[in-house]
Design an enzyme around this catalytic site. Sequence first.
Site, short mmCIF file in Angstrom:
data_model
loop_
_atom_site.label_atom_id
_atom_site.label_comp_id
_atom_site.label_asym_id
_atom_site.label_seq_id
_atom_site.Cartn_x
_atom_site.Cartn_y
_atom_site.Cartn_z
N ARG A 122 4.75 -75.89 59.48
CA ARG A 122 3.81 -75.11 58.68
C ARG A 122 2.90 -74.26 59.57
NH1 ARG A 122 0.04 -77.35 56.61
NH2 ARG A 122 0.14 -79.38 57.64
N LYS A 266 4.68 -77.36 50.21
CA LYS A 266 3.26 -77.66 50.36
C LYS A 266 2.39 -76.64 49.63
CE LYS A 266 3.34 -81.47 52.66
NZ LYS A 266 2.98 -82.73 51.96
N HIS A 285 -1.90 -87.10 48.06
CA HIS A 285 -0.89 -86.96 49.11
C HIS A 285 -0.40 -88.37 49.43
CE1 HIS A 285 0.31 -85.59 53.40
NE2 HIS A 285 1.26 -85.30 52.54
N SER A 303 1.71 -86.51 57.55
CA SER A 303 3.05 -86.50 58.13
C SER A 303 3.11 -87.40 59.35
CB SER A 303 3.45 -85.08 58.53
OG SER A 303 3.70 -84.28 57.42
N LYS A 307 4.89 -92.56 55.19
CA LYS A 307 4.94 -92.56 53.73
C LYS A 307 6.37 -92.59 53.20
CE LYS A 307 2.86 -88.86 52.52
NZ LYS A 307 2.97 -88.28 53.85
N THR A 308 7.19 -91.69 53.70
CA THR A 308 8.57 -91.59 53.22
C THR A 308 9.37 -92.84 53.57
OG1 THR A 308 8.53 -89.18 53.40
CG2 THR A 308 10.68 -90.23 53.34
N ASP A 322 5.98 -88.37 48.52
CA ASP A 322 4.95 -87.55 49.16
C ASP A 322 3.82 -87.08 48.25
OD1 ASP A 322 4.05 -86.29 51.59
OD2 ASP A 322 4.66 -84.37 50.75
N ARG A 388 13.90 -81.80 59.74
CA ARG A 388 13.59 -82.22 58.38
C ARG A 388 14.84 -82.33 57.51
NH1 ARG A 388 8.50 -84.13 56.61
NH2 ARG A 388 6.97 -83.42 58.14
#
Length: 597
Positions: A122, A266, A285, A303, A307-308, A322, A388
């Site tokens: 990003r 995002k 988030h 990130s 989490k994932t 997410d 990713r």
Amino acid sequence: FFFFFFFQAEDGIRDFCLSRGLGDVYKRQVHGISMLHAIARLPKQFVRTFAVDYGKRLMGKCEYLTKVGITNPHVYRNLSVPELYEHAVDPEFNWSNDPLGRPAMIASNGALCAYSTDRTGRSPKERRVVLDDATRDTVNWGEINIPIDPVNYKVNYARTLDYLNMLKRLYVVDGYAGWDPKWRLKVRVICELPYHALFMRNMMVVPKPEEMHEFEKGVDFTILNAGKFRADPLNKGVKQKTSVAINFTDNTMCILGTLYAGEMKKGLFGVMNYLMPLKGQLSTHSSANEGSGGDVSLFFGLSGTGKTTLSADPQRRLIGDDEHVWTDKGVFNIEGGCYAKCCFLSEEKEPEIYNALKFGSVLENIKFFDENERVVNYDDISITENTRASYPLQYIPGAKIPALGSHPKNIIFLTCDAYGVLPPVAKLTPEQSMYQFITGYTAKVAGTEIGIKEPVPSFSACFGEAFIPLHPYKYAKLLSEKMQKHGTNVWFVNTGWSGGAYPKGKRMSLKITRAIIDAIHSQELNKVKYKKFDIFNLDIPTSCSGVDPKVLDPVNTWQSKDEYMRTLKKLAGMFNKNFERYASQSGKEVIEAGPKL
């Protein structure tokens, strides 16, 4: 043979590389490419697809596209996954006008592999929000939410339309942001690249056939992605070739100068973070999963915090990885898919994610062991550490469809402590929960943003300050009200370093973190003994199944206790310094829940 093609458009479109204004002429230079070589690199079963009559799927001009300025007749709307694959690897269009570009390819596991050229993460410093009457007193303006004047946004918008309208192919994807029919948004994505279309087809909730007519009436938000075309740095409010700008009055977002697909995801999350709290619903988030008894857990974190990975639990049903909204009735996933980091991915460590990468998935910026066999080498991060993977939610075994759940029983704040001094798990009081939520401590992990080469200590309010347009207290207040109303337990879990600060220490093993999460879900950690953790005054367990008791108190893992204490105090000072930004609006009990030096 190598063929070079040069042509100059005559319709006044701006120059791709060095554009300066509306009068410049757009010049496209197709880099030397051998069509025969390109076809030879593809699996034989795909070569025949180039004979498909794509004209049969052309929409032509339509009213709901002309309303946003799209007059290009070469539009393909809501193509199927196989059709998007065919378009993505078509040699006629499978090229990049960036020297760093690589053609899209199909991996041996069936995933579509695409490349975002120089932008592999990003670009938060290039994100803009239109400042007008609607946002003037609602958006939390500053370094995160940088304003752009409506006039300058229109320049970006016109530039985006000019580029999209001259393309030989344009893709439209319709989908929902959110699984709850009461709160979901109808979203339309207009883009140049088939891989972007497939990515957003994965990340949004795909409408049922009987729901498609709803999109004929119009949508709630439109994303226009002209990522191959540079923004104009002379346009006030635009600093570089990249610009990601959102207009909450027109309900549009323009993307210029970046092919990184995560900008769309995002960006849409930021839209939900603006709209939902204004309606009294908490956007978060976080990832979420559900146990066999219907108990829901929310995992907050930035990130790289896990989490994932941690929400993809074979013993629990995945709701989402997410982005979620906590409403008056429970939680719902904003997305229809998952977006996982695949740096050093292995079947042994993360089997659910590893096996989800198949036909229909998108792999971004990966490398192969061999270009011919195309077996993905997840350990090769020579392009970027931020490799990713995007895949549909249903690719995770046992995922809950529709992705809705009850009010959370457990909330888990994940952090990646680069200093190696925080405990692997602590149970938080309501006051500590508010303090840690507002603080949002973690470390930026290498590759997730442009310019980040190694973990950097970071405080991000609500564990997602980069994505929240409103003041953090708007979200914190909603969270506090919901936690108290539903009696939710809150835990602090460190997935970062142990035994020393980065790079001396070692990253907490996934096995240890999973054992801790299991103990939370089984309620084991509600029954064990606790002791106080110095300075931060946290309650840490003295035992946990599957975890060496020595690891539960980080002081035991350091060789030098003096160095440990100096580092702990240093981090505590950073916490206190950061919280000064919020102290004036925080209650005394919340302020006192912070570290004591």
